[in-house]
Design an enzyme around this catalytic site. Structure first.
Site, mmCIF file in Angstrom:
data_model
loop_
_atom_site.group_PDB
_atom_site.id
_atom_site.type_symbol
_atom_site.label_atom_id
_atom_site.label_comp_id
_atom_site.label_asym_id
_atom_site.label_seq_id
_atom_site.Cartn_x
_atom_site.Cartn_y
_atom_site.Cartn_z
ATOM 1 N N LEU A 36 0.858 -1.198 0.000
ATOM 2 C CA LEU A 36 0.000 0.000 0.000
ATOM 3 C C LEU A 36 0.886 1.237 0.000
ATOM 4 C CD1 LEU A 36 -2.839 0.683 2.594
ATOM 5 C CD2 LEU A 36 -0.746 2.022 2.701
ATOM 6 N N ASN A 37 0.559 2.226 -0.849
ATOM 7 C CA ASN A 37 1.125 3.565 -0.615
ATOM 8 C C ASN A 37 0.004 4.589 -0.523
ATOM 9 O OD1 ASN A 37 1.886 2.860 -3.613
ATOM 10 N ND2 ASN A 37 2.110 5.051 -3.666
ATOM 11 N N ASP A 38 0.048 5.678 -1.241
ATOM 12 C CA ASP A 38 -0.798 6.849 -0.948
ATOM 13 C C ASP A 38 -2.277 6.552 -0.672
ATOM 14 O OD1 ASP A 38 1.512 7.673 -2.154
ATOM 15 O OD2 ASP A 38 0.547 8.638 -3.839
ATOM 16 N N GLN A 54 -3.225 3.318 -3.107
ATOM 17 C CA GLN A 54 -2.318 2.762 -4.106
ATOM 18 C C GLN A 54 -1.940 1.359 -3.646
ATOM 19 O OE1 GLN A 54 -0.717 4.785 -7.138
ATOM 20 N NE2 GLN A 54 -2.903 4.808 -6.759
ATOM 21 N N SER A 98 -2.413 7.883 -8.149
ATOM 22 C CA SER A 98 -3.219 8.509 -7.090
ATOM 23 C C SER A 98 -4.295 9.449 -7.612
ATOM 24 C CB SER A 98 -2.312 9.260 -6.131
ATOM 25 O OG SER A 98 -1.691 8.327 -5.296
ATOM 26 N N ARG A 166 0.130 14.580 -12.284
ATOM 27 C CA ARG A 166 -0.612 13.523 -11.581
ATOM 28 C C ARG A 166 -1.268 13.960 -10.266
ATOM 29 N NH1 ARG A 166 4.793 12.098 -11.595
ATOM 30 N NH2 ARG A 166 5.858 12.194 -9.583
ATOM 31 N N ASP A 167 -2.069 13.011 -9.780
ATOM 32 C CA ASP A 167 -2.664 13.050 -8.439
ATOM 33 C C ASP A 167 -3.753 14.106 -8.279
ATOM 34 O OD1 ASP A 167 -0.602 11.215 -8.092
ATOM 35 O OD2 ASP A 167 0.726 12.655 -7.100
ATOM 36 N N GLU A 221 4.024 16.342 -5.493
ATOM 37 C CA GLU A 221 3.050 15.270 -5.675
ATOM 38 C C GLU A 221 1.861 15.470 -4.729
ATOM 39 O OE1 GLU A 221 5.494 11.456 -7.107
ATOM 40 O OE2 GLU A 221 5.683 11.756 -4.962
#
Ligand code: FRU
Length: 507
Positions: A36-38, A54, A98, A166-167, A221
């Site tokens: 898992l990330n963001d 993520q 993300s 992004r994001d 980011e």
């Protein structure tokens, strides 16, 4: 329709998720299985809070990004739902990066994310092309919009990079949708672009909300932008930060820009810039507005620099911070754990006006699932103490140390002996500017973490620990004479209303 890739991950989850509970943190979101990330799509939808993330289910390291999915009613107890997005289209074949979510006026749930496509250039190098995409669903199943991508290269202002675009974080004001998106501009550093739309499908560029100009790192980011307590707040996570004093550490950092939003110019006029979280493990925060009007933030409790340092036994990698309530006071962001955590408090032990000089351990003060507040002041204001330390998660071999030095006005955390078999950064010192020797520090510990909230949340600091759960001792130490008030609650996995065991010990 559920694609082949999404079906595969959902089957994988059905097979493995039910067996992972025992090793998990009690109160912190993980993927359950895999990486898992963001945090993504943190949103209030039809009376519940949804969180996506993520996700690379098949390994404990980063890979083609999916969106995992959990939901909660109280921010503490989370339920896993089937994965929501898989990289199954041409425009997101290298990953669903993300993004965010919002409830549409017609009751559907809209996800806005970055679709990534990799293309090999003439020199043989892989380049990533990033566009913004939409999926709409009912809180479980989501369909990607046939008109994707909804924001592509032709809508990036001149000089901006399509490789770092992004994001998106979406919100709505009246009948207009807005989204902030991170971009790398011509000067090779980050900027936050603002877009607007009437239907969340057709977007136009409105302006550049903020630019880095190489001042705070490079690519910015995971932006988030919201009004709070009369100010406007922009959160972002810069890559390649150069350290600035003790305020910003190098590498992947986090920044809060507070100021006033100029609506005509679509620009944030900055008044103060400071770190969001001073710990070793904090990145890519995202917020929502709760049903009762609180601005609540959650973040990835990890750092890219150390994210390959996995405890292989665990079967998961990456966890979120506790959701935190935000406020702005005197131009500074404050954060405290959501008040719902208090429902999970069990036995309470209190010491008041305790004189500490040298080392001391206290009856009833130990444990690894806890919520403890320690307030200290010099016992003799004419003679300032040199330092005050708290040792946690301690046994013969392990400990995590928090040290406050009034003459420097800094807090230092050392987790060198906290179970990491990796030679990584394990010490962090940060300013709390309290020279008068008074300090209030709230410590929330879960199985694999420790989060600090200092001086009523003015400074927060998050740390992952891999100390064996049996290391539970706590002690205090002062070089000089300190008065301390200590209030410690054990945290229990069921809310206190269903746990009759609630003793009090006042000393
Ligand atoms: C931040 C980030 C985002 C990106 C995602 C990919 O941690 O690099 O910019 O969308 O992770 O997983």
């Amino acid at each position: 329709m559920v694609s082949k890739q999404l079906n595969k991950v959902r089957k994988f989850e059905q097979k493995y998720l039910p067996h992972t509970k025992a090793e998990q943190p009690a109160f912190h979101v993980t993927a359950g299985v895999g990486w898992l990330n963001d945090p993504n799509g943190f949103s209030f939808y039809q009376g519940e809070y949804h969180l996506f993330f993520q996700y690379h289910p098949y390994d404990v390291k980063w890979g083609p990004m999916h969106w995992g999915h959990v939901k909660t009613k109280d921010f503490i107890e989370w339920e896993h739902l089937p994965a929501a997005l898989a990289p199954d289209m041409n425009y997101d074949s290298a990953g669903c990066f993300s993004g965010s979510a919002i409830e549409l006026p017609d009751g559907r749930h809209l996800l806005m994310y970055t679709g990534v496509r990799n293309i090999r250039n003439r020199n043989g190098r892989i380049e990533s092309f990033q566009t913004q995409c939409i999926a709409v669903g009912d809180g479980v199943d989501y369909t990607k919009y046939e008109g994707n991508p909804v924001i592509a290269a032709d809508q990036i202002p001149e000089g901006g990079s399509v490789h770092d675009f992004r994001d998106p974080k979406i919100w709505r004001e009246g009948d207009t949708f807005y989204a902030v998106i991170g971009n790398r501009t011509a000067d090779k550093s980050g900027a936050i672009l603002l877009y607007e739309s009437r239907d969340a499908l057709h977007w136009s560029f409105a302006g550049t909300l903020a630019s880095c100009h190489n001042q705070y790192g490079k690519m910015w980011e995971c932006p988030d932008f919201f009004p709070l307590d009369g100010k406007d707040v922009l959160l972002t996570s810069p890559q390649e930060m150069t350290a600035i004093g003790l305020e910003f550490h190098p590498g992947n950092a986090n920044v809060c820009l507070i100021g006033t939003y100029d609506r005509m110019a679509h620009h944030l006029n900055r008044e103060n810039v400071h770190a969001i979280d001073y710990g070793l493990d904090f990145y890519a925060p995202q917020t929502l507005l709760s049903g009762d009007g609180r601005r609540i933030m959650i973040a990835w409790m990890q750092n890219w620099e150390t994210s390959s340092c996995v405890d292989q036994k665990l079967g998961f990698m990456g966890q979120m911070t506790l959701p935190r309530e935000l406020s702005v006071k005197d131009g500074h962001l404050y954060q405290v754990p959501v008040r719902e955590l208090e429902k999970y408090r069990g036995v309470r032990v209190v010491y008041q006006n305790l004189l500490i000089n040298g080392d001391i351990s206290l009856n009833g003060i130990s444990g690894r699932y806890l919520d403890m507040t320690v307030s200290i002041r010099p016992a003799n204001p004419g003679q300032m103490y040199q330092w005050f330390r708290i040792y946690l998660a301690k046994d013969g071999e392990h400990y995590t140390m928090i040290r406050f030095r009034p003459n420097l006005g800094t807090v230092k955390v050392d987790r060198t002996q906290s179970g990491f078999p990796h030679d990584i950064v394990n010490v962090r010192e940060f300013p709390v500017y309290s020279g008068d020797g008074n300090l209030k520090i709230r410590i929330v510990m879960d199985r694999y973490s420790m989060e600090l909230f200092i001086n009523d949340g003015k400074y927060a600091a998050s740390f992952v620990l891999y100390t064996p759960i049996e290391a539970r001792a706590i002690s205090f130490s002062a070089d000089g004479y300190v008065y301390a008030d200590i209030e410690k609650y054990e945290l229990i996995q069921e809310p206190a209303s269903v746990n009759p065991l609630r003793e009090e010990g006042i000393v």
